[in-house]
Scaffold this motif. Sequence first.
Motif, PDB file in Angstrom:
ATOM      1  N   SER A  18     -10.846  53.659  71.065  1.00  0.00           N
ATOM      2  CA  SER A  18     -10.858  53.028  69.749  1.00  0.00           C
ATOM      3  C   SER A  18     -10.421  51.564  69.830  1.00  0.00           C
ATOM      4  CB  SER A  18      -9.954  53.796  68.785  1.00  0.00           C
ATOM      5  OG  SER A  18      -8.579  53.613  69.084  1.00  0.00           O
ATOM      6  N   ILE A  19      -9.496  51.257  70.731  1.00  0.00           N
ATOM      7  CA  ILE A  19      -9.048  49.869  70.896  1.00  0.00           C
ATOM      8  C   ILE A  19     -10.133  49.033  71.565  1.00  0.00           C
ATOM      9  CG2 ILE A  19      -7.328  48.386  72.008  1.00  0.00           C
ATOM     10  CD1 ILE A  19      -5.365  50.763  71.797  1.00  0.00           C
ATOM     11  N   LEU A  20     -10.851  49.635  72.503  1.00  0.00           N
ATOM     12  CA  LEU A  20     -11.895  48.914  73.227  1.00  0.00           C
ATOM     13  C   LEU A  20     -13.211  48.838  72.454  1.00  0.00           C
ATOM     14  CD1 LEU A  20     -11.411  50.470  76.790  1.00  0.00           C
ATOM     15  CD2 LEU A  20     -10.590  48.241  75.997  1.00  0.00           C
ATOM     16  N   ALA A  21     -13.310  49.534  71.334  1.00  0.00           N
ATOM     17  CA  ALA A  21     -14.583  49.641  70.607  1.00  0.00           C
ATOM     18  C   ALA A  21     -15.219  48.305  70.233  1.00  0.00           C
ATOM     19  CB  ALA A  21     -14.394  50.504  69.363  1.00  0.00           C
ATOM     20  N   PRO A  22     -14.443  47.243  69.907  1.00  0.00           N
ATOM     21  CA  PRO A  22     -15.097  45.966  69.576  1.00  0.00           C
ATOM     22  C   PRO A  22     -15.846  45.316  70.736  1.00  0.00           C
ATOM     23  CG  PRO A  22     -12.858  46.026  68.687  1.00  0.00           C
ATOM     24  CD  PRO A  22     -12.995  47.195  69.620  1.00  0.00           C
ATOM     25  N   ILE A  23     -15.556  45.729  71.965  1.00  0.00           N
ATOM     26  CA  ILE A  23     -16.235  45.155  73.133  1.00  0.00           C
ATOM     27  C   ILE A  23     -17.650  45.721  73.199  1.00  0.00           C
ATOM     28  CG2 ILE A  23     -16.247  45.003  75.651  1.00  0.00           C
ATOM     29  CD1 ILE A  23     -13.200  45.200  75.580  1.00  0.00           C
ATOM     30  N   ARG A  24     -18.636  44.845  73.199  1.00  0.00           N
ATOM     31  CA  ARG A  24     -20.028  45.281  73.210  1.00  0.00           C
ATOM     32  C   ARG A  24     -20.619  45.344  74.613  1.00  0.00           C
ATOM     33  NH1 ARG A  24     -19.661  48.133  69.110  1.00  0.00           N
ATOM     34  NH2 ARG A  24     -19.211  47.036  67.156  1.00  0.00           N
ATOM     35  N   GLN A  25     -19.951  44.730  75.565  1.00  0.00           N
ATOM     36  CA  GLN A  25     -20.444  44.778  76.934  1.00  0.00           C
ATOM     37  C   GLN A  25     -20.195  46.164  77.538  1.00  0.00           C
ATOM     38  OE1 GLN A  25     -18.446  42.527  75.635  1.00  0.00           O
ATOM     39  NE2 GLN A  25     -18.953  40.459  76.280  1.00  0.00           N
ATOM     40  N   ARG A  26     -20.913  46.438  78.586  1.00  0.00           N
ATOM     41  CA  ARG A  26     -20.681  47.690  79.299  1.00  0.00           C
ATOM     42  C   ARG A  26     -19.286  47.690  79.896  1.00  0.00           C
ATOM     43  NH1 ARG A  26     -24.395  50.060  84.299  1.00  0.00           N
ATOM     44  NH2 ARG A  26     -23.813  52.260  84.060  1.00  0.00           N
ATOM     45  N   ILE A  27     -18.611  48.826  79.794  1.00  0.00           N
ATOM     46  CA  ILE A  27     -17.280  49.010  80.368  1.00  0.00           C
ATOM     47  C   ILE A  27     -17.396  50.004  81.517  1.00  0.00           C
ATOM     48  CG2 ILE A  27     -14.956  49.883  79.962  1.00  0.00           C
ATOM     49  CD1 ILE A  27     -15.219  48.899  77.072  1.00  0.00           C
TER      50      ILE A  27
END
Length: 272
Positions: A65-74
């Motif tokens: 949920s914290i990383l959700a704003p990142i649109r790049q591949r993780i």
Amino acid sequence: MLIAQITDTHIKLPGKLAYRKVDTAAMLKRCVQELLALEPQPDLVLLTGDLVDLGRPEEYEHLKSILAPIRQRIVAIPGNHDERGAMRDAFRDGGYLPASGPFLQFALDDYPLRLIGLDTLIPGQGGGELCRERLDWLDRMLAERPDTPTLVLMHHPPFVTGIGHMDRIGLEGRDGFAAVMERHAQVELILCGHLHRTIRAQVGGRPALTCPSPAHQVALDIDPAAPSCFRMEPPGFMLHWWNDGKLVTHTAVIGDYEGPYPFFGGDGKLID
């Protein structure tokens, strides 16, 4: 190609602090804000272990949920605080973790730099291991593409750092790993976590780097008997820039600091 590396996020259940002191969730949110403000934006985000603190599925949900704003591949690898089954479930949609098997290891050929992720986890222990099975797998993966520039990702650094209490929970199989590195000159850089600070070394003739944490940092104390401590030093992450066949690494510090101030005035002269 620009790659962001974040490590040792240690996310706990909502409202919980790490070591009763560190709000790792709030600090990762700040890291994500810094990442989203970068120009240019990274092409890829790497997480090099200790994603959560106790390996619970609910912690991975909080992390996501914290990383959700990142649109790049993780792309993520496990650390000693992670749990393979819960992590596999949490990152199943990424398409790179093996669907089964004892280790969360992978090779990705989707980018100008090949990515090989290693699993150094020993369940229930702070230290890591590269056993014969894992080393043989790594050797085979590297032998497949000897002319492709490659990044190797692993949580535990494959070298002695001098910080005694962390070296005691270091990596078993370092010599075998160094021997593999000696055989594969295409490895551009070995990216590590675990130490919560920037440390550089050579392993089997290849450069290796540990990355700072967006939360707490392991105290810098080059003493074999140093106590196990952390400090609230400036948090950070790393940017790895692959440009014209060369790799350049920057350490990004998270937080508000004075500046930027110009070196030169309106007349083009250096400000004295």
